[in-house]
Design an enzyme around this catalytic site. Structure first.
Site, PDB file in Angstrom:
ATOM      1  N   LYS A  38     -88.719  71.241   6.497  1.00 40.57           N
ATOM      2  CA  LYS A  38     -87.325  71.166   6.956  1.00 40.57           C
ATOM      3  C   LYS A  38     -86.858  72.427   7.673  1.00 40.57           C
ATOM      4  O   LYS A  38     -86.002  72.366   8.538  1.00 40.57           O
ATOM      5  CB  LYS A  38     -86.408  70.861   5.777  1.00 40.57           C
ATOM      6  CG  LYS A  38     -86.339  72.000   4.775  1.00 40.57           C
ATOM      7  CD  LYS A  38     -85.584  71.599   3.523  1.00 40.57           C
ATOM      8  CE  LYS A  38     -85.428  72.801   2.624  1.00 40.57           C
ATOM      9  NZ  LYS A  38     -85.370  72.466   1.204  1.00 40.57           N
ATOM     10  N   ARG A 133     -78.296  72.729  -9.615  1.00 45.04           N
ATOM     11  CA  ARG A 133     -78.239  71.825  -8.471  1.00 45.04           C
ATOM     12  C   ARG A 133     -78.633  70.453  -9.023  1.00 45.04           C
ATOM     13  O   ARG A 133     -78.037  70.024 -10.004  1.00 45.04           O
ATOM     14  CB  ARG A 133     -79.126  72.313  -7.319  1.00 45.04           C
ATOM     15  CG  ARG A 133     -78.664  71.725  -5.983  1.00 45.04           C
ATOM     16  CD  ARG A 133     -79.443  72.246  -4.783  1.00 45.04           C
ATOM     17  NE  ARG A 133     -80.782  71.672  -4.702  1.00 45.04           N
ATOM     18  CZ  ARG A 133     -81.631  71.915  -3.701  1.00 45.04           C
ATOM     19  NH1 ARG A 133     -81.271  72.730  -2.704  1.00 45.04           N
ATOM     20  NH2 ARG A 133     -82.831  71.381  -3.682  1.00 45.04           N
TER      21      ARG A 133
HETATM   22  C1  LIG Z   1     -86.317  73.220   0.606  1.00 45.14           C
HETATM   23  C2  LIG Z   1     -86.909  72.778  -0.647  1.00 45.14           C
HETATM   24  C3  LIG Z   1     -88.125  73.337  -1.082  1.00 45.14           C
HETATM   25  C4  LIG Z   1     -88.849  74.437  -0.339  1.00 45.14           C
HETATM   26  O1  LIG Z   1     -88.248  75.666  -0.605  1.00 45.14           O
HETATM   27  P1  LIG Z   1     -88.817  77.047  -0.021  1.00 45.14           P
HETATM   28  O2  LIG Z   1     -87.985  78.071  -0.676  1.00 45.14           O
HETATM   29  O3  LIG Z   1     -88.626  76.993   1.460  1.00 45.14           O
HETATM   30  O4  LIG Z   1     -90.252  77.146  -0.394  1.00 45.14           O
HETATM   31  C5  LIG Z   1     -88.655  72.851  -2.270  1.00 45.14           C
HETATM   32  N1  LIG Z   1     -88.036  71.889  -2.992  1.00 45.14           N
HETATM   33  C6  LIG Z   1     -86.872  71.341  -2.606  1.00 45.14           C
HETATM   34  C7  LIG Z   1     -86.242  70.301  -3.454  1.00 45.14           C
HETATM   35  C8  LIG Z   1     -86.269  71.775  -1.419  1.00 45.14           C
HETATM   36  O5  LIG Z   1     -85.104  71.222  -1.048  1.00 45.14           O
END
Ligand SMILES: *Cc1c(COP(=O)(O)O)cnc(C)c1O
Length: 357
Positions: A38, A133
């Site tokens: 993302k 969250r």
């Molecule tokens: C964005 C996201 C990740 C990845 O996080 P990073 O800090 O970029 O490694 C993992 N799990 C969820 C649920 C996310 O939304």
């Protein structure tokens, strides 16, 4: 290289190396890596690089990105990282192999959608271990277990947790022990083995380095470490990864000497803030053609010598260039390194060209 500015120049080789090192270090601890796309809006070349270095799955929080990834035919399963919206369930079961869920109701809705689409789907039950969250609070999993037991098309793949996303709660060995334990309880309640115990994201790599991830954890969902070599939650550069994997290039549209103090009376700026200025006398300033509409300005670090950021409005980035060794002029390009938030915004601005080399 493109000839349109602003653009984000991405060093694909650096990202590939980061991916290789993350996958290798995780594999040594029995952990599979979900490559999280993302941050770069699921850019095709970067997703393919994640697949080629051995990520076991591609994850994204937006169904729109996952639909794009599906068309790339990487052969990897796709994970939806945000709890699905009720309005997108059909696309979810048709596009993704798995999604993260946090309610019994969502499991039932997915089951119904699968029945009408003729699909099957896997879910990872999110457990909130303090970041506040998504997820079940601690171990309140009985309700979801019974919804899963009633489902024939939706199967539980496992459990997962988030750290450092909303409240900045840090991962610890004890919290991950708790996750493994909750996974085992859920397994008992469901009567079938769970494949996945997903112990967080980039911030969990700090525990991995210290050998503090308990044996039951077998997956991490990694974006930031692969894309930037950074870990914003612990506020560090990850020493065994490459940083400065991408640069924002913006073009100068004005260079002028001006006083450093504005002339009052004052109201708020375009974003409702009342800015504060330091009197440094008359300084050489420049305006670069990029702004808050494209980027989180606070997340930029100037890469061009002698350039510092004074502030920005939606389309103008105001720079102090007094100390630049070579005087800047119209049409010159200035460069900045983005952090995660800046990258995220740049990658989704239609005005910013993505330049992967
Ligand atoms: C964005 C996201 C990740 C990845 O996080 P990073 O800090 O970029 O490694 C993992 N799990 C969820 C649920 C996310 O939304």
């Amino acid at each position: 290289m493109s000839s349109s500015w602003p653009h984000l120049v991405v060093d694909l080789q650096a990202i590939r190396e980061n991916g290789e090192r993350v996958v290798e270090k995780c594999a040594a601890a029995g952990i599979a890596v979900t490559g999280v796309a993302k941050g770069v809006c699921a850019n095709g070349e970067i997703v393919r690089a994640m697949a080629s270095v051995g990520c076991a799955e591609i994850g994204d929080s937006r169904i729109k990105n996952l639909i794009t990834v599906k068309k790339m035919k990487t052969g990897l399963p796709l994970l939806l990282l945000r709890i699905p919206m009720v309005s997108e369930l059909k696309a979810v079961v048709e596009t993704c192999d798995r999604s993260l869920v946090s309610s019994a109701l969502m499991v039932s809705l997915l089951e119904e959608t699968c029945a009408s689409s003729g699909a099957t789907h896997e879910v990872i039950v999110m457990i909130d271990l303090g970041d506040l969250r998504e997820g079940f609070w601690l171990n309140n999993t009985e309700e979801i277990a019974s919804a899963l037991a009633r489902s024939h098309r939706v199967r539980c793949a496992g459990v997962g947790v988030n750290f450092g996303c909303f409240a900045g709660a840090l991962p610890t060995g004890e919290k991950l022990d708790r996750l493994v334990q909750i996974g085992r309880e859920l397994e008992r309640e469901l009567g079938y083995p769970l494949k996945v115990c997903s112990g967080g994201s980039t911030s969990s790599l700090a525990l991995l380095e210290k050998g503090r991830i308990p044996p039951g954890v077998n997956n991490l969902r990694i974006g930031e470490a692969i894309l930037l070599g950074l870990d914003v939650t612990f506020g560090r550069s990850i020493p065994w990864l490459r940083q400065r994997t991408m640069e924002l290039e913006a073009e100068i549209v004005e260079v002028r000497r001006k006083p450093s103090l504005p002339v009052g009376p004052f109201g708020a700026d375009a974003f409702g803030n009342v800015p504060h200025f330091e009197d440094r006398g008359v300084r050489l300033r420049a305006i670069a053609a990029v702004g808050r509409q494209d980027v989180r300005v606070e997340g930029l670090t100037p890469a061009t010598e002698g350039v510092s950021i004074l502030g920005a409005s939606s389309d103008h980035l105001i720079l102090d260039v007094e100390d630049a060794p070579k005087p800047l002029t119209l049409g010159d390009k200035v460069k900045f390194f983005p952090d995660y938030g800046a990258m995220l915004a740049l990658a989704t601005s239609p005005y910013v060209l993505f330049d992967v080399f």
